[in-house]
Design a protein around this motif. Structure first.
Motif, PDB file in Angstrom:
ATOM      1  N   ARG A 169      68.670  91.310  11.247  1.00 22.24           N
ATOM      2  CA  ARG A 169      68.069  92.144  11.733  1.00 22.24           C
ATOM      3  C   ARG A 169      69.289  94.086  12.287  1.00 22.24           C
ATOM      4  NH1 ARG A 169      65.266  89.529  16.712  1.00 22.24           N
ATOM      5  NH2 ARG A 169      64.383  87.867  15.774  1.00 22.24           N
ATOM      6  N   GLY A 170      68.668  94.455  12.619  1.00 24.24           N
ATOM      7  CA  GLY A 170      69.245  96.250  12.246  1.00 24.24           C
ATOM      8  C   GLY A 170      70.208  96.207  11.031  1.00 24.24           C
ATOM      9  N   SER A 171      70.312  95.401  10.129  1.00 24.92           N
ATOM     10  CA  SER A 171      70.879  96.122   8.601  1.00 24.92           C
ATOM     11  C   SER A 171      69.977  96.399   7.150  1.00 24.92           C
ATOM     12  CB  SER A 171      71.512  94.688   8.523  1.00 24.92           C
ATOM     13  OG  SER A 171      72.333  94.821   7.134  1.00 24.92           O
ATOM     14  N   THR A 172      70.011  97.129   5.941  1.00 25.01           N
ATOM     15  CA  THR A 172      68.325  97.737   5.647  1.00 25.01           C
ATOM     16  C   THR A 172      69.481  96.910   4.261  1.00 25.01           C
ATOM     17  OG1 THR A 172      70.151 100.030   4.873  1.00 25.01           O
ATOM     18  CG2 THR A 172      67.928  99.499   6.215  1.00 25.01           C
ATOM     19  N   ASP A 173      71.165  96.209   3.776  1.00 21.62           N
ATOM     20  CA  ASP A 173      70.985  95.433   2.676  1.00 21.62           C
ATOM     21  C   ASP A 173      71.814  94.210   3.289  1.00 21.62           C
ATOM     22  OD1 ASP A 173      73.006  96.408   3.610  1.00 21.62           O
ATOM     23  OD2 ASP A 173      74.297  97.410   1.917  1.00 21.62           O
ATOM     24  N   THR A 174      71.792  93.855   4.065  1.00 20.09           N
ATOM     25  CA  THR A 174      72.102  92.548   4.769  1.00 20.09           C
ATOM     26  C   THR A 174      70.833  91.435   4.640  1.00 20.09           C
ATOM     27  OG1 THR A 174      73.974  93.588   5.508  1.00 20.09           O
ATOM     28  CG2 THR A 174      73.271  91.531   6.014  1.00 20.09           C
ATOM     29  N   PHE A 175      70.824  90.850   3.839  1.00 20.30           N
ATOM     30  CA  PHE A 175      69.976  89.585   3.632  1.00 20.30           C
ATOM     31  C   PHE A 175      70.767  88.085   3.920  1.00 20.30           C
ATOM     32  CE2 PHE A 175      68.862  93.237   0.533  1.00 20.30           C
ATOM     33  CZ  PHE A 175      68.126  92.667   0.713  1.00 20.30           C
ATOM     34  N   LYS A 176      69.755  87.250   4.652  1.00 15.53           N
ATOM     35  CA  LYS A 176      70.060  85.633   4.547  1.00 15.53           C
ATOM     36  C   LYS A 176      68.691  84.780   4.281  1.00 15.53           C
ATOM     37  CE  LYS A 176      70.679  82.891   9.247  1.00 15.53           C
ATOM     38  NZ  LYS A 176      70.262  82.904  10.605  1.00 15.53           N
ATOM     39  N   TYR A 177      69.970  84.067   3.994  1.00 19.10           N
ATOM     40  CA  TYR A 177      69.018  82.508   3.166  1.00 19.10           C
ATOM     41  C   TYR A 177      68.764  81.479   4.506  1.00 19.10           C
ATOM     42  CZ  TYR A 177      68.148  78.821   0.552  1.00 19.10           C
ATOM     43  OH  TYR A 177      67.152  77.795  -0.066  1.00 19.10           O
ATOM     44  N   LEU A 178      67.109  81.398   4.140  1.00 14.26           N
ATOM     45  CA  LEU A 178      66.498  80.631   5.004  1.00 14.26           C
ATOM     46  C   LEU A 178      66.244  79.842   4.462  1.00 14.26           C
ATOM     47  CD1 LEU A 178      63.651  83.235   6.191  1.00 14.26           C
ATOM     48  CD2 LEU A 178      65.945  82.675   7.398  1.00 14.26           C
ATOM     49  N   PRO A 179      66.688  78.527   4.852  1.00  6.64           N
ATOM     50  CA  PRO A 179      66.365  76.766   4.609  1.00  6.64           C
ATOM     51  C   PRO A 179      65.001  76.579   4.457  1.00  6.64           C
ATOM     52  CG  PRO A 179      68.372  77.335   5.708  1.00  6.64           C
ATOM     53  CD  PRO A 179      68.016  78.373   6.360  1.00  6.64           C
TER      54      PRO A 179
ATOM     55  N   ILE B  23      66.550  84.612 -12.963  1.00  9.95           N
ATOM     56  CA  ILE B  23      67.570  86.133 -12.304  1.00  9.95           C
ATOM     57  C   ILE B  23      67.518  86.034 -10.747  1.00  9.95           C
ATOM     58  CG2 ILE B  23      67.627  88.462 -11.422  1.00  9.95           C
ATOM     59  CD1 ILE B  23      67.381  89.491 -14.238  1.00  9.95           C
ATOM     60  N   ARG B  24      66.299  85.414 -10.225  1.00 11.85           N
ATOM     61  CA  ARG B  24      65.701  85.235  -8.611  1.00 11.85           C
ATOM     62  C   ARG B  24      66.356  84.080  -8.484  1.00 11.85           C
ATOM     63  NH1 ARG B  24      59.915  83.158  -8.313  1.00 11.85           N
ATOM     64  NH2 ARG B  24      60.816  82.172  -6.000  1.00 11.85           N
TER      65      ARG B  24
ATOM     66  N   LEU C 286      65.392  89.887  -5.111  1.00 14.96           N
ATOM     67  CA  LEU C 286      65.962  89.770  -3.670  1.00 14.96           C
ATOM     68  C   LEU C 286      64.779  90.492  -3.246  1.00 14.96           C
ATOM     69  CD1 LEU C 286      68.853  91.604  -3.449  1.00 14.96           C
ATOM     70  CD2 LEU C 286      68.096  89.339  -2.681  1.00 14.96           C
ATOM     71  N   GLU C 287      63.362  91.464  -3.829  1.00 13.06           N
ATOM     72  CA  GLU C 287      62.431  91.777  -3.373  1.00 13.06           C
ATOM     73  C   GLU C 287      61.413  90.899  -3.085  1.00 13.06           C
ATOM     74  OE1 GLU C 287      61.532  94.288  -1.213  1.00 13.06           O
ATOM     75  OE2 GLU C 287      63.805  95.283  -1.541  1.00 13.06           O
ATOM     76  N   ARG C 288      61.344  90.124  -4.276  1.00 13.44           N
ATOM     77  CA  ARG C 288      59.997  88.545  -4.428  1.00 13.44           C
ATOM     78  C   ARG C 288      60.537  87.185  -3.798  1.00 13.44           C
ATOM     79  NH1 ARG C 288      55.801  87.479  -5.964  1.00 13.44           N
ATOM     80  NH2 ARG C 288      55.033  85.021  -7.139  1.00 13.44           N
ATOM     81  N   ALA C 289      62.232  87.318  -3.505  1.00 11.31           N
ATOM     82  CA  ALA C 289      62.183  86.364  -2.472  1.00 11.31           C
ATOM     83  C   ALA C 289      61.688  86.472  -0.906  1.00 11.31           C
ATOM     84  CB  ALA C 289      64.015  85.918  -2.287  1.00 11.31           C
ATOM     85  N   LEU C 290      62.044  88.093  -0.671  1.00 11.69           N
ATOM     86  CA  LEU C 290      61.943  88.210   0.772  1.00 11.69           C
ATOM     87  C   LEU C 290      60.328  87.862   0.959  1.00 11.69           C
ATOM     88  CD1 LEU C 290      63.802  91.867   1.458  1.00 11.69           C
ATOM     89  CD2 LEU C 290      63.601  89.877   2.500  1.00 11.69           C
ATOM     90  N   GLN C 291      58.935  87.877   0.360  1.00 15.97           N
ATOM     91  CA  GLN C 291      58.131  87.803   0.034  1.00 15.97           C
ATOM     92  C   GLN C 291      57.452  86.936  -0.389  1.00 15.97           C
ATOM     93  OE1 GLN C 291      56.165  90.142  -3.357  1.00 15.97           O
ATOM     94  NE2 GLN C 291      57.037  92.021  -2.790  1.00 15.97           N
TER      95      GLN C 291
END
Length: 163
Positions: free
Chosen positions: A153-163, A96-97, A140-145
Motif C-alpha cells: 500500500r502506498g507504493s507503485t513498485d514494491t511487491f509483497k509475496y502472499l503465502p 520466468i514466473r 509480476l503482472e501475471r502473479a498479481l492477477q
C-alpha cells in the motif's frame, strides 16, 4: 542414362534438343553432359551448344565400367525459423514466473528493480539466458492477477509475496 538414350537415334544433338527430349533442367543437363564429356563418351562440337557421340570411344584396358553417377545437387530451400514456437514461449514465461516467485518467497517484500536483479541472478546458468525486464514485469503482472503477490500500500513498485 536418359541423355545417352537420346543418342540411339542421332549422333549429334543440340543442348536445347536434349533438354526438350528428356525434360531435365538446363543446370542439371549441363552437369550430366560434363560427366559424359569428361569420360570422353561425348565430344563437344564446333558450336558449344552441340554435343556429338564419340565414335572412337573405347574403355581403357582393365576398366570394365565407367561411373557416370555424380552426387545430385538438391534444390532445397530451408527457411530459418521466424521465432520461437508458441509452446517454447509459454514455457519460458512459466519459467520466468517461477523464478520471480522463488525470489519473492525468499525475500517476501522487494521493489521491481530488486526483483529483476535477483531473478536474473537466479537464472544465471549456461543453459538459460537472462530474462529481459519486460518479461519479468509481465511475470509480476501475471502473479498479481493470480493473487500470488500484491502491491504494498502506498507504493507503485514494491511487491509483497502472499503465502
Amino acid at each position: 542414362m536418359a541423355v545417352l538414350l537420346q543418342y540411339n537415334e542421332e549422333d549429334s544433338m543440340m543442348l536445347e534438343d536434349l533438354i526438350e527430349a528428356t525434360g531435365i533442367e538446363r543446370e542439371d543437363m549441363l552437369s550430366a553432359i560434363s560427366v559424359l564429356v569428361k569420360a570422353k563418351i561425348l565430344v563437344q562440337g564446333t558450336d558449344e551448344e552441340v554435343y556429338d557421340l564419340n565414335p572412337n570411344f573405347k574403355l581403357p584396358n582393365g576398366i570394365r565400367r565407367i561411373n557416370l553417377l555424380r552426387p545430385v545437387k538438391l534444390k532445397v530451400s530451408i527457411k530459418p525459423p521466424e521465432g520461437p514456437k508458441p509452446s517454447d514461449l509459454f514455457e519460458r514465461h512459466y519459467y520466468i514466473r517461477t523464478m520471480v516467485l522463488r525470489v519473492m518467497k525468499r525475500h517476501t517484500t522487494l521493489t521491481r528493480d530488486e526483483i529483476i536483479h535477483e531473478t536474473n541472478q537466479l537464472m544465471e546458468s549456461p543453459h538459460s539466458e537472462k530474462a529481459q525486464p519486460h518479461e519479468i514485469s509481465a511475470a509480476l503482472e501475471r502473479a498479481l492477477q493470480q493473487n500470488e503477490m500484491e502491491l504494498v500500500r502506498g507504493s507503485t513498485d514494491t511487491f509483497k509475496y502472499l503465502p
